[in-house]
Design a protein around this motif. Structure first.
Motif: not given
Length: 108
Positions: A91-108
């Motif tokens: 769950x902790x790892x999935x949360x980190x990936x979700x935050x990374x995806x959000x960050x990358x989507x904001x950068x586009x």
């Protein structure tokens, strides 16, 4: 009342050996005698018994002797702790990936 506290390094150490992991996987189907458990392995009886001792010390299995037959069973308490540990870390790892995806989507 004391609560059970697992020795996770000991549990994971016991499961890290292919023979011991195969024994645990076999025991998922139900209890078995030492003879039944040792049959698929090309090991001397004393060597196989050492593997069972490691599993018992890690509280992954229990055994009961009736006459000349020792029957081995899984211990659901230790396995429950392993399942809980994996679930928490996943769950902790999935949360980190979700935050990374959000960050990358904001950068586009």
């Amino acid at each position: 009342m004391a609560t059970y506290q697992p020795d996770l390094p000991r549990i994971f150490g016991a499961l890290s050996d292919p023979t011991r992991l195969a024994v645990v996987e076999r025991l998922v189907r139900g209890p078995a005698s030492v003879s039944e458990l040792s049959e698929p392995f090309d090991l001397a009886r004393p060597s196989f018994l050492k593997h069972l001792r490691v599993l018992e010390e890690a509280e992954l299995v229990t055994s009961v002797k009736s006459g000349r037959v020792r029957t081995v069973s899984l211990s659901p308490v230790a396995l429950g702790w392993v399942e809980s540990w994996v679930h928490t870390h996943r769950r902790a790892l999935e949360d980190r990936f979700d935050r990374l995806a959000t960050f990358l989507n904001q950068e586009q």
